[in-house]
Design a protein around this motif. Structure first.
Motif, PDB file in Angstrom:
ATOM      1  N   ASN A  97       3.879  10.866   2.200  1.00 29.42           N
ATOM      2  CA  ASN A  97       2.679  10.688   1.423  1.00 29.42           C
ATOM      3  C   ASN A  97       3.024  10.256   0.009  1.00 29.42           C
ATOM      4  O   ASN A  97       2.225   9.071  -0.429  1.00 29.42           O
ATOM      5  CB  ASN A  97       1.958  12.225   1.472  1.00 29.42           C
ATOM      6  N   ASN A  98       3.918  10.789  -0.510  1.00 29.46           N
ATOM      7  CA  ASN A  98       4.352  10.395  -1.903  1.00 29.46           C
ATOM      8  C   ASN A  98       4.913   8.913  -1.618  1.00 29.46           C
ATOM      9  O   ASN A  98       4.593   8.045  -2.771  1.00 29.46           O
ATOM     10  CB  ASN A  98       5.217  11.155  -2.420  1.00 29.46           C
ATOM     11  N   ILE A  99       5.788   8.636  -0.953  1.00 25.21           N
ATOM     12  CA  ILE A  99       6.400   7.337  -1.146  1.00 25.21           C
ATOM     13  C   ILE A  99       5.366   6.110  -0.877  1.00 25.21           C
ATOM     14  O   ILE A  99       5.421   5.053  -1.348  1.00 25.21           O
ATOM     15  CB  ILE A  99       7.745   6.918  -0.103  1.00 25.21           C
ATOM     16  N   TYR A 100       4.322   6.382   0.165  1.00 24.72           N
ATOM     17  CA  TYR A 100       3.298   5.536   0.402  1.00 24.72           C
ATOM     18  C   TYR A 100       2.325   5.104  -0.639  1.00 24.72           C
ATOM     19  O   TYR A 100       1.852   3.941  -1.008  1.00 24.72           O
ATOM     20  CB  TYR A 100       2.476   5.976   1.600  1.00 24.72           C
ATOM     21  N   LYS A 101       2.191   6.320  -1.826  1.00 24.87           N
ATOM     22  CA  LYS A 101       1.468   6.171  -2.983  1.00 24.87           C
ATOM     23  C   LYS A 101       2.000   5.589  -4.242  1.00 24.87           C
ATOM     24  O   LYS A 101       1.354   4.838  -4.893  1.00 24.87           O
ATOM     25  CB  LYS A 101       0.936   7.654  -3.128  1.00 24.87           C
ATOM     26  N   ASN A 102       3.532   5.755  -4.036  1.00 23.25           N
ATOM     27  CA  ASN A 102       4.263   5.216  -5.123  1.00 23.25           C
ATOM     28  C   ASN A 102       5.161   4.363  -4.902  1.00 23.25           C
ATOM     29  O   ASN A 102       4.901   2.928  -5.253  1.00 23.25           O
ATOM     30  CB  ASN A 102       4.908   6.470  -5.956  1.00 23.25           C
ATOM     31  N   GLU A 103       6.167   4.468  -4.386  1.00 21.81           N
ATOM     32  CA  GLU A 103       7.441   3.347  -4.231  1.00 21.81           C
ATOM     33  C   GLU A 103       6.871   2.333  -3.231  1.00 21.81           C
ATOM     34  O   GLU A 103       7.042   0.911  -3.627  1.00 21.81           O
ATOM     35  CB  GLU A 103       8.559   4.061  -3.477  1.00 21.81           C
ATOM     36  N   TYR A 104       6.161   2.566  -2.128  1.00 21.21           N
ATOM     37  CA  TYR A 104       5.681   1.365  -1.295  1.00 21.21           C
ATOM     38  C   TYR A 104       4.578   0.452  -2.201  1.00 21.21           C
ATOM     39  O   TYR A 104       4.719  -0.678  -1.892  1.00 21.21           O
ATOM     40  CB  TYR A 104       5.008   1.966  -0.105  1.00 21.21           C
ATOM     41  N   ARG A 105       3.799   1.031  -2.894  1.00 18.24           N
ATOM     42  CA  ARG A 105       2.950   0.786  -3.726  1.00 18.24           C
ATOM     43  C   ARG A 105       3.671  -0.272  -4.791  1.00 18.24           C
ATOM     44  O   ARG A 105       3.136  -1.566  -4.816  1.00 18.24           O
ATOM     45  CB  ARG A 105       1.701   1.643  -4.386  1.00 18.24           C
ATOM     46  N   GLU A 106       4.456   0.182  -5.437  1.00 21.33           N
ATOM     47  CA  GLU A 106       5.274  -0.478  -6.219  1.00 21.33           C
ATOM     48  C   GLU A 106       6.020  -1.904  -5.555  1.00 21.33           C
ATOM     49  O   GLU A 106       5.908  -2.819  -6.117  1.00 21.33           O
ATOM     50  CB  GLU A 106       6.384   0.281  -7.050  1.00 21.33           C
ATOM     51  N   ALA A 107       6.520  -1.552  -4.545  1.00 17.79           N
ATOM     52  CA  ALA A 107       7.267  -2.436  -3.755  1.00 17.79           C
ATOM     53  C   ALA A 107       6.283  -3.721  -3.221  1.00 17.79           C
ATOM     54  O   ALA A 107       6.521  -4.821  -3.355  1.00 17.79           O
ATOM     55  CB  ALA A 107       7.970  -2.121  -2.693  1.00 17.79           C
ATOM     56  N   PHE A 108       5.044  -3.277  -2.871  1.00 20.77           N
ATOM     57  CA  PHE A 108       4.011  -4.238  -2.332  1.00 20.77           C
ATOM     58  C   PHE A 108       3.799  -5.151  -3.364  1.00 20.77           C
ATOM     59  O   PHE A 108       3.575  -6.312  -3.497  1.00 20.77           O
ATOM     60  CB  PHE A 108       2.761  -3.421  -1.797  1.00 20.77           C
ATOM     61  N   ASP A 109       3.400  -4.617  -4.688  1.00 15.10           N
ATOM     62  CA  ASP A 109       3.160  -5.290  -6.022  1.00 15.10           C
ATOM     63  C   ASP A 109       4.079  -6.217  -6.351  1.00 15.10           C
ATOM     64  O   ASP A 109       3.639  -7.353  -6.795  1.00 15.10           O
ATOM     65  CB  ASP A 109       2.674  -4.319  -7.028  1.00 15.10           C
ATOM     66  N   ILE A 110       5.304  -5.865  -6.107  1.00 16.19           N
ATOM     67  CA  ILE A 110       6.479  -6.792  -6.451  1.00 16.19           C
ATOM     68  C   ILE A 110       6.387  -7.973  -5.286  1.00 16.19           C
ATOM     69  O   ILE A 110       6.354  -9.218  -5.965  1.00 16.19           O
ATOM     70  CB  ILE A 110       7.661  -6.042  -6.635  1.00 16.19           C
ATOM     71  N   VAL A 111       6.484  -7.654  -4.147  1.00 14.68           N
ATOM     72  CA  VAL A 111       6.554  -8.827  -3.204  1.00 14.68           C
ATOM     73  C   VAL A 111       5.450  -9.675  -3.233  1.00 14.68           C
ATOM     74  O   VAL A 111       5.699 -10.834  -2.750  1.00 14.68           O
ATOM     75  CB  VAL A 111       6.928  -7.860  -1.834  1.00 14.68           C
ATOM     76  N   GLU A 112       4.232  -9.194  -3.535  1.00 14.51           N
ATOM     77  CA  GLU A 112       3.356  -9.980  -3.547  1.00 14.51           C
ATOM     78  C   GLU A 112       2.915 -10.921  -4.646  1.00 14.51           C
ATOM     79  O   GLU A 112       2.258 -12.048  -4.608  1.00 14.51           O
ATOM     80  CB  GLU A 112       1.762  -9.123  -3.572  1.00 14.51           C
TER      81      GLU A 112
END
Length: 161
Positions: A97-112
């Motif tokens: 739950n936390n990685i979906y909200k935080n780390e994955y969100r951050e990685a998505f923002d960078i990759v996009e």
């Protein structure tokens, strides 16, 4: 991630007739944990295809599912006096739950960033992935240890199919 899915698919619980209830309890918690890893595969597959719209949709779905699963686990009653397995399941799902909200969100923002994606961005994404993998290893070990202990305490036998 695949290790837990493999463990659950290649192992099943064989119990004495009098122990079927603890087996169902353990199976329910472990299936919920396994579902977290399966959900993550959807995100990864979309990212590999560079389908950011599908990845965003998968991430949103994963966040919703983890919140629902977390609530279900929190509402479950402990089995007997030992609540370690349920607590480990809660920690495992909460981790996702936390990685979906935080780390994955951050990685998505960078990759996009697309064409504006830099070497520093690539390093940051790599750092995020490595950090998540290290944390995941620890949380998964706690869950598997709690599962094994629960099985021992309830005289459940784990055997390969």
């Amino acid at each position: 991630m695949k290790q837990l899915v493999y463990l659950l698919s290649s192992l099943f619980i064989v119990t004495l007739a009098s122990c079927s209830t603890p087996a169902d309890y353990a199976e329910e918690i472990m299936e919920k944990a396994s579902d977290m890893e399966k959900q993550t595969v959807k995100i990864t597959e979309a990212l590999v295809k560079r389908d950011f719209e599908e990845a965003e949709k998968a991430l949103s779905e994963c966040q919703k599912n983890t919140e629902e699963t977390l609530k279900e686990l929190q509402e479950m009653k402990p089995y007997g006096e030992n609540d370690n397995l349920r607590q480990a399941g809660i920690e495992f799902v909460d981790f996702y739950n936390n990685i979906y909200k935080n780390e994955y969100r951050e990685a998505f923002d960078i990759v996009e960033k697309g064409k504006n994606y830099t070497d520093a961005d690539a390093e940051k994404v790599q750092d995020i992935v490595m950090s998540v993998a290290a944390e995941e290893k620890f949380v998964k070990k706690e869950l598997i240890d709690a599962f094994k202990k629960f099985c021992r305490e309830n005289e459940l036998i784990i055997s390969s199919r």
